[in-house]
Scaffold this motif. Structure first.
Motif, PDB file in Angstrom:
ATOM      1  N   GLU A 216      -3.794  -3.442 -10.646  1.00 14.54           N
ATOM      2  CA  GLU A 216      -4.020  -5.326 -11.184  1.00 14.54           C
ATOM      3  C   GLU A 216      -5.644  -5.343 -10.592  1.00 14.54           C
ATOM      4  N   GLY A 217      -6.322  -4.751 -10.368  1.00 17.42           N
ATOM      5  CA  GLY A 217      -7.586  -5.014  -9.405  1.00 17.42           C
ATOM      6  C   GLY A 217      -7.633  -4.997  -8.084  1.00 17.42           C
ATOM      7  N   LEU A 218      -6.668  -5.263  -7.584  1.00 19.50           N
ATOM      8  CA  LEU A 218      -6.341  -6.075  -6.386  1.00 19.50           C
ATOM      9  C   LEU A 218      -6.801  -5.079  -5.212  1.00 19.50           C
ATOM     10  N   ALA A 219      -6.988  -3.900  -5.190  1.00 20.92           N
ATOM     11  CA  ALA A 219      -7.101  -2.489  -4.208  1.00 20.92           C
ATOM     12  C   ALA A 219      -7.690  -3.563  -3.294  1.00 20.92           C
ATOM     13  N   ASP A 220      -8.607  -3.989  -2.809  1.00 21.36           N
ATOM     14  CA  ASP A 220      -8.960  -4.204  -1.847  1.00 21.36           C
ATOM     15  C   ASP A 220      -9.090  -5.785  -1.109  1.00 21.36           C
ATOM     16  N   LYS A 221      -7.462  -6.558  -2.362  1.00 18.54           N
ATOM     17  CA  LYS A 221      -7.051  -7.644  -1.418  1.00 18.54           C
ATOM     18  C   LYS A 221      -5.600  -7.254  -1.102  1.00 18.54           C
ATOM     19  N   VAL A 222      -5.288  -6.072  -0.785  1.00 24.51           N
ATOM     20  CA  VAL A 222      -3.622  -5.997  -0.182  1.00 24.51           C
ATOM     21  C   VAL A 222      -4.263  -4.574   0.771  1.00 24.51           C
ATOM     22  N   ARG A 223      -2.603  -4.784   1.549  1.00 24.48           N
ATOM     23  CA  ARG A 223      -3.326  -3.252   2.845  1.00 24.48           C
ATOM     24  C   ARG A 223      -1.563  -2.492   2.560  1.00 24.48           C
ATOM     25  N   PHE A 224      -1.203  -1.718   2.186  1.00 25.72           N
ATOM     26  CA  PHE A 224       0.119  -0.901   2.735  1.00 25.72           C
ATOM     27  C   PHE A 224      -0.259  -0.011   4.290  1.00 25.72           C
ATOM     28  N   VAL A 225       0.684  -0.271   4.423  1.00 26.39           N
ATOM     29  CA  VAL A 225       0.920   0.568   5.819  1.00 26.39           C
ATOM     30  C   VAL A 225       2.177   1.422   5.617  1.00 26.39           C
TER      31      VAL A 225
ATOM     32  N   ASN B  78       8.646  -1.006  14.558  1.00 26.10           N
ATOM     33  CA  ASN B  78       7.529  -0.845  15.668  1.00 26.10           C
ATOM     34  C   ASN B  78       6.395  -1.336  15.230  1.00 26.10           C
ATOM     35  N   THR B  79       6.532  -2.032  14.485  1.00 27.39           N
ATOM     36  CA  THR B  79       5.041  -2.751  13.665  1.00 27.39           C
ATOM     37  C   THR B  79       4.837  -3.720  13.913  1.00 27.39           C
TER      38      THR B  79
ATOM     39  N   MET C 137       0.277  -7.970   3.746  1.00 28.21           N
ATOM     40  CA  MET C 137      -0.046  -6.759   3.238  1.00 28.21           C
ATOM     41  C   MET C 137       1.604  -5.838   3.508  1.00 28.21           C
ATOM     42  N   GLY C 138       1.804  -4.292   3.389  1.00 28.07           N
ATOM     43  CA  GLY C 138       3.166  -3.975   3.030  1.00 28.07           C
ATOM     44  C   GLY C 138       3.138  -3.140   4.103  1.00 28.07           C
ATOM     45  N   ILE C 139       4.580  -3.424   3.913  1.00 21.91           N
ATOM     46  CA  ILE C 139       4.952  -2.301   5.383  1.00 21.91           C
ATOM     47  C   ILE C 139       6.193  -1.103   4.745  1.00 21.91           C
ATOM     48  N   GLU C 140       6.101  -0.436   4.912  1.00 24.30           N
ATOM     49  CA  GLU C 140       6.380   0.945   3.817  1.00 24.30           C
ATOM     50  C   GLU C 140       7.268   2.721   4.327  1.00 24.30           C
TER      51      GLU C 140
END
Length: 202
Positions: free
Chosen positions: A77-86, A92-93, A58-61
């Motif tokens: 990269e075909g990884l849309a369902d493997k990662v999460r960006f918030v 505050n996370t 997961m990335g926090i940005e």
């Protein structure tokens, strides 16, 4: 298209070279068993690289345009369902479930995050691009020379268990003082007391 040096909430954006990303994840020994959180994830390359190793990532940005760019990069990269960006503020996370934390922030921001990181589960691995945590000394420091021209050093820490205090044994006791991973104090058995120095939690 992001520009190197563009203003962010707390720092300007400078991408971490892929060579250093790889080194940082190697130092943290990232595997498919890990949940990695990148604080200030920029264009998403650290998160995407971790996902390629099978890790949950997961990335926090804070910058919403960078979040969208990261999502597009992951999709390529075909990884849309493997990662999460918030889109969120790292201060505050909740990232307490991470087993690995990566960051490329200024030293003052690292120090602001340090209490939160030190309260994470013992054994969490932390890797920073270039910048330290003031007097919390890293376990390891490594520099890459190939494929990197600036900001090419990685610093690695392990969150230590909190063991300061008095520990009773069957025949005596330990009294430990702790500063980050370093331990000192005394061991007492009967009437004999021996100083402890240079102890370390890993």
């Amino acid at each position: 298209q992001p520009n190197i040096g563009q203003e962010g909430k707390d720092v300007v954006w400078v991408p971490t070279s892929q060579a250093l990303v790889d080194k940082m994840l190697d130092m943290a020994n990232v595997t498919a068993k890990d949940f990695i959180v990148d604080l200030g994830s920029g264009d998403g390359r650290t998160v995407i690289t971790a996902a390629k190793r099978g890790a949950k990532a997961m990335g926090i940005e804070y910058n919403p345009e960078m979040v969208e760019l990261s999502k597009r990069n992951a999709a390529k990269e075909g990884l849309a369902d493997k990662v999460r960006f918030v889109k969120a503020d790292i201060f505050n996370t909740d990232f307490s479930k991470a087993t690995v934390v990566t960051l490329f922030l200024l030293p003052s921001l690292n120090v602001r995050l340090r209490p939160t990181i030190l309260n994470m589960k013992p054994g969490v691995r932390v890797v920073s691009n270039s910048f330290d945590m003031d007097d919390w000394m890293p376990e390891e420091r490594a520099t890459v020379s190939e494929g990197c021209t600036q900001y090419c050093t990685a610093l690695f820490w392990i969150v230590p268990a909190k063991v300061q205090g008095k520990w009773k044994m069957r025949r005596g006791e330990f009294v430990l003082t702790q500063k980050y991973q370093m331990l000192s104090g005394a061991a007492k058995i009967g009437n004999v007391s021996t100083a402890i120095s240079g102890g370390k939690m890993t």
